[in-house]
Every structure is written in C-alpha cells, then in structure tokens.
Design an enzyme around this catalytic site. Structure first.
Site, PDB file in Angstrom:
ATOM      1  N   SER A  72       0.506  -1.000  -0.219  1.00  0.00           N
ATOM      2  CA  SER A  72      -0.413   0.143   0.379  1.00  0.00           C
ATOM      3  C   SER A  72       0.690   1.741   0.132  1.00  0.00           C
ATOM      4  O   SER A  72       1.602   1.315  -0.770  1.00  0.00           O
ATOM      5  CB  SER A  72      -0.861   0.069   0.923  1.00  0.00           C
ATOM      6  OG  SER A  72      -1.489   1.068   1.436  1.00  0.00           O
ATOM      7  N   GLU A 394     -12.849   5.957   5.985  1.00  0.00           N
ATOM      8  CA  GLU A 394     -10.889   6.351   6.974  1.00  0.00           C
ATOM      9  C   GLU A 394     -10.841   7.595   6.763  1.00  0.00           C
ATOM     10  O   GLU A 394     -10.892   7.916   5.468  1.00  0.00           O
ATOM     11  CB  GLU A 394     -10.314   5.032   7.132  1.00  0.00           C
ATOM     12  CG  GLU A 394     -10.551   3.711   7.389  1.00  0.00           C
ATOM     13  CD  GLU A 394      -9.454   2.308   7.605  1.00  0.00           C
ATOM     14  OE1 GLU A 394      -9.295   2.110   8.070  1.00  0.00           O
ATOM     15  OE2 GLU A 394      -7.927   2.828   6.553  1.00  0.00           O
ATOM     16  N   PRO A 527      -2.817   0.558  19.529  1.00  0.00           N
ATOM     17  CA  PRO A 527      -1.300  -0.429  18.936  1.00  0.00           C
ATOM     18  C   PRO A 527      -1.783  -0.487  17.136  1.00  0.00           C
ATOM     19  O   PRO A 527      -2.764  -0.572  16.752  1.00  0.00           O
ATOM     20  CB  PRO A 527      -0.486  -1.463  19.445  1.00  0.00           C
ATOM     21  CG  PRO A 527      -2.143  -2.409  20.484  1.00  0.00           C
ATOM     22  CD  PRO A 527      -2.773  -0.996  20.447  1.00  0.00           C
ATOM     23  N   SER A 528      -0.986   0.333  16.851  1.00  0.00           N
ATOM     24  CA  SER A 528      -0.613  -0.166  14.967  1.00  0.00           C
ATOM     25  C   SER A 528      -0.842  -1.553  14.810  1.00  0.00           C
ATOM     26  O   SER A 528      -0.563  -2.537  14.994  1.00  0.00           O
ATOM     27  CB  SER A 528       0.946   0.363  14.771  1.00  0.00           C
ATOM     28  OG  SER A 528       0.345  -0.293  13.175  1.00  0.00           O
ATOM     29  N   ARG A 535      -0.141   4.497  18.171  1.00  0.00           N
ATOM     30  CA  ARG A 535      -0.230   5.598  17.586  1.00  0.00           C
ATOM     31  C   ARG A 535      -1.140   6.333  18.671  1.00  0.00           C
ATOM     32  O   ARG A 535      -1.989   5.893  19.574  1.00  0.00           O
ATOM     33  CB  ARG A 535      -1.106   5.097  16.531  1.00  0.00           C
ATOM     34  CG  ARG A 535      -0.392   4.920  15.161  1.00  0.00           C
ATOM     35  CD  ARG A 535      -2.053   5.145  13.515  1.00  0.00           C
ATOM     36  NE  ARG A 535      -1.046   3.665  12.909  1.00  0.00           N
ATOM     37  CZ  ARG A 535      -0.130   4.155  12.275  1.00  0.00           C
ATOM     38  NH1 ARG A 535       0.585   4.646  12.258  1.00  0.00           N
ATOM     39  NH2 ARG A 535      -0.086   3.099  11.020  1.00  0.00           N
TER      40      ARG A 535
HETATM   41  C1  LIG Z   1      -4.845   5.526  11.462  1.00  0.00           C
HETATM   42  C2  LIG Z   1      -4.368   5.072  10.034  1.00  0.00           C
HETATM   43  O1  LIG Z   1      -4.158   5.451   8.788  1.00  0.00           O
HETATM   44  N1  LIG Z   1      -4.178   3.483   9.949  1.00  0.00           N
HETATM   45  C3  LIG Z   1      -3.939   3.010   8.923  1.00  0.00           C
HETATM   46  C4  LIG Z   1      -3.249   2.271   8.900  1.00  0.00           C
HETATM   47  O2  LIG Z   1      -4.042   0.955  10.490  1.00  0.00           O
HETATM   48  P1  LIG Z   1      -2.995   0.888  11.815  1.00  0.00           P
HETATM   49  O3  LIG Z   1      -3.267  -0.184  11.607  1.00  0.00           O
HETATM   50  O4  LIG Z   1      -3.059   2.148  12.056  1.00  0.00           O
HETATM   51  O5  LIG Z   1      -1.368   0.647  11.116  1.00  0.00           O
HETATM   52  O6  LIG Z   1      -3.293   1.175   7.944  1.00  0.00           O
HETATM   53  C5  LIG Z   1      -4.266   0.247   7.604  1.00  0.00           C
HETATM   54  C6  LIG Z   1      -3.803  -0.375   6.019  1.00  0.00           C
HETATM   55  O7  LIG Z   1      -3.789   0.610   4.966  1.00  0.00           O
HETATM   56  C7  LIG Z   1      -5.737   1.037   7.402  1.00  0.00           C
HETATM   57  O8  LIG Z   1      -6.616   0.443   7.084  1.00  0.00           O
HETATM   58  C8  LIG Z   1      -5.614   2.332   8.817  1.00  0.00           C
HETATM   59  O9  LIG Z   1      -6.583   3.199   8.140  1.00  0.00           O
HETATM   60 MG   LIG Z   2      -3.434   1.477   0.201  1.00  0.00          MG
END
Ligand SMILES: CC(=O)N[C@H]1[C@@H](OP(=O)(O)O)O[C@H](CO)[C@@H](O)[C@@H]1O
Ligand SMILES: [Mg+2]
Length: 562
Positions: A72, A394, A527-528, A535
């Site tokens: 991505s 989102e 947590p991401s 985050r």
């Molecule tokens: C704050 C943020 O933008 N988080 C993103 C990111 O996820 P995290 O779990 O936050 O790393 O990547 C995901 C996949 O692309 C997307 O769905 C999501 O919205």
């Molecule tokens: Mg993408």
C-alpha cells in the site's frame, strides 16, 4: 481423500515448506491489512498465504478467492500480502488466528500437522470434487514478481488448486475481479474499465440541465504516488468524457519513487503538496492516490507562497457521498410523486476514531446515523453491510458505498415502473437512475480510489460545487498524529472502538486528565496493526493545543511502556 492422493498432498506441503523456511527470529502477524514487512523477507509468509487462500477456496466450494501482493502506502522496500474472500471483501477474521499460526510454523513438519489439523477441524473437503481457484494481483514493487512466485508455489501445494495471475493491478481491481467472478459477471480488467467509464458517463448524462451557476473546471491533476493507480488512470482517462486529467507521479520510469514524498498518505498526514506540484498549480483541483490506489484524498493549493494545501480527506469525501445519496432518496420519497411508490432505505455512516470530530458532528447534524468501528477496512466494510446503503471511510481516504442486494432490486423495480410511465422524465426517475449509476460506479467490494474519484467528479458537477465549496462544508478540528516506539505495543489493549485504553488502566486515567485541559480536546492511543509503533491521535480547538495534547500523551506512553 484417497490414500495415494493424501500421500501426494502431504508430500507437496512438506516440499513447499522446505523451499520457504522461516528465517529464525521472524514473526509475522496478519494485522490490520494482512502480513507486511521488508519485501525481501516476505516469501515464507506469502507462500503460506497461498496455501491458506487455496484452503479457503476449497472450504467455500471452489469459489474464487483473491491474493493481493502489496504494501500500500508503505515504502518501496516493503511488501505485503492479503487475502480477499469470495465476496471481494477482506478474509473472514475467524481465519486470522490460523493465518498467523501458519505463517509462523517453525518447520515443514509443524506446518503439515497444522494444515492437517485445521482441515479436519474446519471440515475442509480436500481431494473432494471441489477444486480451488485463487486470483492473484500485485502492485509495482520490485519484490512483487518474486513474491508472486512464492504465492503460486503455496497455492499449487494444495491438490486441485488453480491459480490465475491477473497481473499488475490496483488492490481494488483485484477485489472487484473476485467479487465479479463469484457473481458470475464479467471479471476482466477491461470489464472493470468499461463498467467505470460507462457508469460515469451515465452519471454525467443525468446531470440536471437547467441549473446554471458554477461550472466545474475540467482540469484535474492526479498524484499517482508513483504507483499502479496512475498507470491505470492513464489507460482509462481518454475515455472519460468531461474530464481533463493530468497524472503526475505516474509511476513512469524516472518520475520518482513509489510513495516517496507523494501519495494520499503523505498528503493527508503532512498537509503539503506532493513532489512534482508547484506554484503553477495554485487554484487547480488535485487528487492524490496511494501506492495501490485504494485510498483517495483531494487537495488544492491556495497560495504560491508556501506548499501548504487545503485538504479534503476521507471524512469529507464521505460527507459528499452522504449528501448526494440522501438527496436522491429524498427526491424519490418526498416528491409528491406521480407514481405511488417509495424506496425505504436504512442509510448508515461508518467511521473510525480517526474521523475528524467536526465531520461526525456535521453528519449527525444532518440527522444521519453514524456508527464507529475499530481501525481497518475489514471492520468498517462489515458494519456498512448491515445497512441498505452503508457509506464508510477512514479519514485517510479509504472507503466506499455498499448497497444491499435487496435495495438494488427495489431500486431496479422502481426505475422500471417509472420508466414505463409518463413519469420517465420526472425528477424522481432521474434520482432513481442516478442512484442506479452510482451502484455501478462505486466499487462494491472495497474502497477504490479510481471509482471514488469518478463518483466525486460526477457529484461535484451535479451539485455545481467548486473544490472550495466542498472544502468549506465544515472546518476540520486541528489534529495531530504521533508514533511512539515501545518495547511491546501489544501490551496496550483498547475498547469502545479503540477510543479507550483498558490496559494498562493507568494510561487511560492519564489521557483523561490531559484531555480535560483542552477545549474540544479528544485523544486516544492504539497499537498500530501495520507498523511496530503505538499511534497517538489528538484533536483540540487550535493546532498548538492539538500538538501539545498529542505530545504530552505520547510522553506518558513512552514513560509507561517505553
Ligand atoms: C491511522 C491510520 O491511518 N491507520 C491505517 C493503518 O493501520 P494501522 O493499524 O493504524 O497501522 O493502515 C491500515 C491499512 O492500510 C489502514 O486501514 C489504517 O487506517
Ligand atoms: Mg492502500
């Protein structure tokens, strides 16, 4: 399964597992959107995702399942893999624990035993009459081809499985292909383009003729993040009537590096122009895609003295879609119609905690039902399916509109009734036809920057809105996102759609205490699921306050968990 077939199945699994040993110290987790890591280390996880996708297809009576190889918006050296279910959505979350276990199976024997046990527990009819079908797509990353081969080997390790390489695609194209194939409709890339081009043309044919007023400029500059989205848009743009699209960061040799200082994630987080944009673009409507074209944001430079942009993020795209759909439903249902028919529809808006508070307030102010899920399309999409029309986004620009089958068939029958009567030039008929075209235009499987962009363009023309009109729908509350590195991010457990920390409980108390010091303050940490970070998100009435709230909470996270 016949004994000789069973032997063959065991042999193939042992064989493939020994070809892709798990490097010591490697640990994969399916996360928010599949497995992601440095592309060079991904082959074992991708191979095992191949095995898993084939098993999933066998389990579901041979329905087509998808594999997308992409990371991505992440840097070019990263790569990843995710699995699409037969409905085109993300893989059923119930299979994620098995995905994790399989990806981390330490040796060939462990992998074989794990698969055999899972097959037994799930009642997967291996060696029965069902064969498996797996469609594969990948983005433009240099490790893509190598990982595709790993996926193919994994798929072929399941007896009777059939892999179809669909080539270099945007993520949403592959999801759309899986969705279409299982519906029995045309599913090639040219069918995808045809559907988008035709439904966009229909939307434009249905524009009100007599409205007068602002005419939207045809020129649109699109930042392709040097990824696959720009390539596909170049292929399609000549056939998009009424639009003059210029693609920058198009992915062509020498134009720049994938996602580097460009793309939707960069523009949304930094709020500055991407690479390749300059003072000559002031006042021009611009859009930005991410590296695999499942995210879309819009922006415009308002001054040539700096590179700051006015941003339209996922929340505002959602708001535009919601206004348009609600308007069409109102016309259909309240218009003193000549045909005594209405179209009851439960319209639901789905957001995450990252949605700007001003957007939620705006949407609720319109009387719309707004619900929240944890971060990740897999949650939002599922929730949106609970409505006749579910709109989810989102803040980062990933989202779509899903229409229930029941709603579409009612809409079809209403359109037929209206078209066969004198009413066929009525406002009601046109509203029904517009909704119908929208169901064709917007990707039903997953958020899709290309189809989203065309729907945005059609709606701006319909509403006779400039970029500025759209941007001024409401004012975003200032916000700040920070990342904190900690020893073990999984020690943070959240609840209430990630808006509260349940563990460690002292952390939530500290967040509450800090937040109380700020006007319109809101703050949460999680947590991401895609990066090894925690985050922190904060909102407040001024940028200085939002920054300060985020900073002080980040400090607490570091102190407690660092
Ligand atoms: C704050 C943020 O933008 N988080 C993103 C990111 O996820 P995290 O779990 O936050 O790393 O990547 C995901 C996949 O692309 C997307 O769905 C999501 O919205
Ligand atoms: Mg993408």
């Amino acid at each position: 399964m016949a004994a000789d077939q069973e032997q063959e199945q065991r042999r193939r699994l042992l064989d493939v597992a020994s070809r892709f040993p798990l490097p010591s110290g490697c640990r994969f987790s399916y996360g928010t959107a599949g497995f992601r890591a440095d592309g060079a280390t991904m082959a074992p996880a991708v191979c095992r995702a191949g095995i898993l996708a084939a098993l999933r297809s066998v389990k579901l009576a041979g329905a087509a399942v998808g594999i997308v190889i992409t990371a991505s918006h992440n840097p070019i050296g990263d790569n990843g893999v995710k699995i699409a279910d037969p409905d085109g959505g993300m893989m059923d979350q119930q299979w994620e624990p098995f995905a994790d276990a399989l990806a981390n199976a330490p040796d060939p024997d462990a992998l074989l035993q794990m698969v055999l046990q899972f097959v037994k527990d799930e009642g997967i009819p291996l060696g029965g009459h069902h064969t498996a079908q797996v469609l594969l797509g990948r983005d433009t990353r240099p490790t893509g081809e190598y990982l595709l081969d790993a996926a193919l080997q994994g798929i072929n390790a399941i007896v009777g499985a059939h892999a179809i390489d669909m080539g270099i695609l945007t993520t949403p194209q592959l999801h759309w292909m899986v969705w279409s194939k299982n519906k029995g409709t045309k599913a090639s890339e040219s069918d995808y383009f045809t559907q988008l081009i035709n439904s966009f043309r229909r939307m434009l044919e249905l524009l009100p003729k007599d409205k007068g007023g602002y005419e939207l400029a045809k020129k649109l500059i699109v930042d392709g993040a040097n990824g696959i989205g720009g390539v596909k848009l170049e292929q399609m743009k000549a056939e998009l009537s009424g639009l003059d699209i210029i693609v920058r960061n198009s992915g062509k040799e020498g134009e720049g590096i994938l996602n580097h200082l460009c793309g939707a994630d960069f523009v949304q987080k930094e709020r500055v122009t991407p690479h390749g944009f300059g003072p000559e673009d002031v006042g021009v409507r611009c859009a930005s895609l991410d590296g695999d074209a499942d995210r879309l944001v819009y922006f415009q430079m308002s001054s040539s003295s700096d590179n700051k942009v006015d941003l339209v993020d996922g929340d505002k795209i959602l708001s535009l879609f919601a206004l348009f759909i609600r308007e069409q439903l109102d016309v259909i249902n309240n218009n003193g119609s000549q045909v005594d028919k209405s179209l009851p529809a439960r319209l639901g808006i789905v957001q995450t905690a990252y949605a700007n508070g001003a957007s939620t307030q705006f949407l609720k102010g319109l009387g719309l039902e707004v619900v929240f899920t944890p971060t990740g399309v897999k949650y939002l999409h599922k929730k949106a399916l609970e409505y006749d029309i579910g709109i989810y986004f989102e803040a980062n620009g990933h989202g779509t509109v899903v229409f229930s089958e029941d709603f579409i068939s009612q809409l079809e029958s209403l359109s037929n009734d209206l078209s066969s009567q004198a009413a066929n030039c009525s406002a009601q008929y046109h509203a029904a036809m517009r909704l119908m075209a929208a169901t064709q235009l917007i990707n039903q499987a997953v958020g899709d920057a290309l189809s989203g962009l065309l729907l945005v363009e059609a709606i701006l023309q319909y509403k006779r809105w400039s970029f500025q009109n759209w941007c001024e729908l409401y004012s975003d509350l200032p916000s700040r996102q920070l990342k904190v590195k900690v020893v073990d991010r999984s020690s943070i457990v959240t609840t209430d759609a990630e808006t509260k920390v349940s563990q460690p409980s002292s952390l939530q108390e500290l967040i509450d205490k800090e937040t109380a010091n700020y006007t319109q303050g809101r703050c949460f940490v999680r947590p991401s699921g895609t990066e090894d970070v925690v985050r922190v998100y904060a909102e407040a009435s001024t940028q200085v306050e939002a920054d300060s709230l985020a900073k002080s909470v980040a400090h607490h996270v570091e102190r407690l968990l660092g």
